[in-house]
Structures are given as C-alpha cells and as structure tokens.
Design a protein around this motif. Structure first.
Motif, PDB file in Angstrom:
ATOM      1  N   HIS B  25       0.738  -1.237   0.011  1.00  0.00           N
ATOM      2  CA  HIS B  25      -0.138  -0.044  -0.008  1.00  0.00           C
ATOM      3  C   HIS B  25       0.722   1.180  -0.053  1.00  0.00           C
ATOM      4  O   HIS B  25       0.649   2.140  -0.987  1.00  0.00           O
ATOM      5  N   HIS B  28       2.553   1.661  -3.522  1.00  0.00           N
ATOM      6  CA  HIS B  28       1.642   2.439  -4.382  1.00  0.00           C
ATOM      7  C   HIS B  28       1.429   3.737  -4.189  1.00  0.00           C
ATOM      8  O   HIS B  28       1.508   4.793  -4.869  1.00  0.00           O
ATOM      9  N   HIS B 178      -0.149  -0.657  -8.182  1.00  0.00           N
ATOM     10  CA  HIS B 178      -1.529  -0.887  -7.786  1.00  0.00           C
ATOM     11  C   HIS B 178      -2.194  -2.280  -7.971  1.00  0.00           C
ATOM     12  O   HIS B 178      -2.726  -2.693  -7.000  1.00  0.00           O
ATOM     13  N   LYS B 179      -1.595  -2.918  -9.057  1.00  0.00           N
ATOM     14  CA  LYS B 179      -1.702  -4.265  -9.155  1.00  0.00           C
ATOM     15  C   LYS B 179      -1.197  -5.098  -8.064  1.00  0.00           C
ATOM     16  O   LYS B 179      -2.177  -5.832  -7.527  1.00  0.00           O
ATOM     17  N   ASP B 181      -0.585  -4.351  -5.171  1.00  0.00           N
ATOM     18  CA  ASP B 181      -1.087  -3.946  -3.759  1.00  0.00           C
ATOM     19  C   ASP B 181      -2.640  -4.805  -3.816  1.00  0.00           C
ATOM     20  O   ASP B 181      -3.165  -5.358  -2.873  1.00  0.00           O
ATOM     21  N   ASN B 182      -3.411  -4.377  -4.904  1.00  0.00           N
ATOM     22  CA  ASN B 182      -4.879  -5.063  -5.287  1.00  0.00           C
ATOM     23  C   ASN B 182      -4.602  -6.638  -5.095  1.00  0.00           C
ATOM     24  O   ASN B 182      -5.347  -7.240  -4.294  1.00  0.00           O
ATOM     25  N   TYR B 183      -3.651  -7.046  -5.693  1.00  0.00           N
ATOM     26  CA  TYR B 183      -3.583  -8.552  -5.527  1.00  0.00           C
ATOM     27  C   TYR B 183      -3.279  -9.258  -4.062  1.00  0.00           C
ATOM     28  O   TYR B 183      -3.908 -10.298  -3.819  1.00  0.00           O
ATOM     29  N   LYS B 185      -3.967  -7.818  -1.553  1.00  0.00           N
ATOM     30  CA  LYS B 185      -5.200  -7.756  -0.569  1.00  0.00           C
ATOM     31  C   LYS B 185      -6.220  -8.809  -0.923  1.00  0.00           C
ATOM     32  O   LYS B 185      -7.007  -9.239  -0.194  1.00  0.00           O
TER      33      LYS B 185
END
Lengths: 210, 197
Positions: B25, B28, B178-179, B181-183, B185
């Motif tokens: 996080h 990003h 961002h990818k 961090d998103n993945y 989570k």
C-alpha cells in the motif's frame, strides 16, 4: 438550424472497481433532433467499440458492465453529436478504471444508546457497506469515516473508523439530539457521498461521563 | 526486515500478508505521488503527456484485469505472478534512480521517492518469498520477470523524448504497484481468510 454544439465528457466513475459509467454534457442541438454516440478504443488495441449500454446510467451516459470493464487499461473515448446539419465530436478522454473508484454511500446506518458494564451510556453506531460492493473477497477494501453534530451546531465532529462497520462514541450530552452520517473510501480512490442523516436524542438521565 | 529474528521466522500467513500489504500500500501511494509530482512539474499543458502513453514493459506478464479473472487463477500461481511483477521493476528502478539526474529543474524529490520505492520493493520481495513458501512449500519460481529495454529512452538528449520516457515509466510503475497491492489484498482474503474477509 446548425450542426450540434460540442459535447463534453464530464465524469467517469466506478462504484466497486468492477463496472463503470461515464456521463457527458450535450452542447447545443442546433435546433434539430440530435443523436449522441460514445465510441472508444482500449490501450494496445486498434478496434473502435461503441458504448455497450446507453440506458443503465441514465440520460447522456454510457454504462460498462463487468463484461466490458478491464482494469489497469486506458480507455480512450469520445462522444459524437450528430444532426441533419452535421456532427461534432467531444475532446478525447483517457480513462483508467483503477483511478475512478468512488463507492456509493454506506447503508442501513443505525444508532443505539447502549450501556457498558460499568453502567456508562454510549452511542453505538453501525452500518453496512454500500450496495453492490463485494468487500468479502478482498477485491475492494473500504475504510469508513463518521461525522456527528448536536442539533443546533454548525460544525461536524469527524471520527475515522478504519475498516470496521461499527463505532462507539462516548461523552455525549444527555438530553441533546445528535445528527450522524457515515461515508466510505476505497484504499486507493475517492470518498463516497455522506450517508443519509440519522438522528438520535440522548436520554436526559443517561450517564455519559467516563 | 520482514522476520527480524532471522531465518527461523515463525510468523502466521495472516501476519505475513498484513505486513506485506502495509508495504505494498505504501509503495503504491509513493508511486502515485511520484507520478503526480512529475506531471505537475514537467507537464507543458493539458494532454501534453497523453502522447507519451506506450506499452509498459510488464505487459508481457498476463495479469487478471478483473475480479472474476482473478478468481480463476490458482493461488500458488498468483503469488508467483506478483513476484514476477515486482521483480520486473528491480532493474528499471535502479536506472530510474540514476537517470533522474538528467531531468531539468530539480528532480531531488522524485529521486528520493524512487530510492524509497526501490528499498521497499526489495523488502516486499523478501516477504513474498516467505509467503510463497507457506502457501506451497514446493512452490517453484523460475526467476522469471519482464525484460526492460527502456534505458536508451531514459538517456535521450532530446528533452521532450526524455520527459515522455520518464512519464511512461512513472505511469507504468503506478499501475503495476496498484496491481501488486490489489492482488495481495485479494490473495490475503482468498488464502488467509478462506475467501471471506
């Protein structure tokens, strides 16, 4: 009669990082019936697509369902206005769904006066994530903020609630009526609108002092 | 370090994921700030950098572009995919740090952020290595990563080409962080919370 004025794509927004909608503002219609189409292509592709759904998002909008939504990809889009006298295109708009996530407001906000074990009263607030949002899979992580104010006050008092969907507030004034609202934000994105205002009156005999 | 007490690190998968997500996080957020600072400092008018958009070097790594696609990927493969994405930025970040000195005006703040991102990336890679082993002890990572051929562009003598090259790198870094961090989570909920956070 004249060709249509230039439309403007005013906003694009995704409520849950799975679908998104764009809205445009029409220009003048030149005094003639004018038709609007939204066309786009995606980063790394040459195919021109047309808006898949002009209805779901309301007037002057284009809705991209899950089937048409790809994250981490730039959509290069334009709106074209056409009437008998000619057509006019909007400026190009570059959209990446990654960066337009703005959830709906939290729902089902409920307020309750509770008593702790040592008989102190406190305000207990709880709510639900906005509709249509899947926070269980981890695809979208929401954080919350609460604000409250006494009935006659103008200034709100704000509290950050992190990821939880309930909150306890102490030290309120017995006999006072309070207004409460909640909003939410994805880990990377925009705050939602505040939820509908809810109110509660603290009982006159409540022992709120800790 | 992810496991301060050395090799025999007895940390739960949940705790490892929580630590990894704090770092991802943060990375990003730094990348976003760097991208916006660069845009604010070097853009020469609205839409100036839209001409600079070109394919990211990590486009060769096939990544899920939505929740449903993400749910189709086997968890072990997904962890490896995230490692590949991260590792694909080790070399570019090194050069990004070095070549910022070519930028006009004062790129000091940008360079400092790039250094911080590079350090945090290494830390996150270390953590993902541990996560991978807990997810599947026989996990085999072939050391794959996307090759980056962008150095000549970062050394261009033409200022506009130089700015376009940097802009695209910052844009791609923001996207890929961002990818990741998103993945992470998503994977935390799928793996450490049985699909339901």
């Amino acid at each position: 009669a004249s060709p249509p004025g230039k439309p403007v794509i005013v906003k694009c927004r995704s409520p849950e990082k799975e679908t998104f909608t764009c809205w445009w503002k029409p220009g003048s219609n030149g005094g003639l019936p004018t038709n609007y189409t939204l066309t786009y292509y995606k980063e790394g592709e040459n195919i021109i697509y047309e808006c898949p759904d002009y209805t779901t998002g309301g007037p002057n909008s284009c809705f991209f369902s899950r089937k048409y939504t790809t994250i981490w990809t730039i959509y290069v889009m334009r709106v074209n206005a056409t009437n008998k006298m000619g057509n006019t295109a909007s400026d190009v708009r570059f959209v990446d769904v990654t960066y337009i996530v703005e959830p709906n407001a939290p729902q089902n906000v409920t307020l309750e006066i509770k008593k702790s074990q040592d008989r102190e009263a406190y305000l207990w607030i709880k709510w639900l994530a906005p509709t249509l949002v899947d926070t269980r899979s981890g695809w979208l992580i929401l954080q919350y903020e609460i604000r409250l104010k006494p009935e006659k006050a103008t200034e709100w008092e704000t509290h950050y609630a992190g990821h939880q969907t309930n909150f306890k507030i102490l030290n309120l004034s017995p006999g006072q009526k309070y207004f409460v609202q909640v909003r939410c934000k994805p880990d990377h994105g925009f705050w939602s609108q505040w939820s509908q205002e809810k109110s509660i009156k603290i009982p006159g005999d409540a022992n709120m002092n800790v | 370090p992810f496991c301060p007490n050395g090799a025999s690190c007895r940390v739960s998968l949940r705790e490892l994921f929580d630590r990894a997500i704090i770092v991802s996080h943060y990375i990003h957020s730094l990348s976003s700030e760097m991208f916006q600072e660069f845009d604010a400092q070097y853009s020469q008018g609205p839409g100036f950098f839209t001409q600079a958009i070109s394919m990211c070097h990590t486009a060769s790594i096939s990544t899920p572009a939505g929740k449903e696609q993400a749910q189709q990927i086997h968890q072990k493969d997904f962890v490896i995919l995230v490692i590949h994405l991260l590792r694909s930025w080790t070399e570019p970040l090194n050069h990004l740090i070095t070549e910022t000195s070519r930028l006009p005006k004062d790129p000091h703040a940008l360079r400092a952020k790039a250094v911080e991102i590079q350090q945090q990336n290494q830390r996150l890679l270390e953590g993902l290595d541990k996560i991978g082993k807990l997810v599947d002890p026989e996990i085999t990572d072939n050391g794959d990563y996307a090759v980056w051929l962008g150095l000549p562009a970062l050394q261009s003598n033409d200022v506009e080409s130089l700015l376009f090259a940097f802009h695209n790198m910052f844009r791609c870094l923001r996207r890929d962080t961002h990818k990741v961090d998103n993945y992470l989570k998503f994977l935390k909920c799928q793996i450490a919370y049985d699909g339901s956070c």
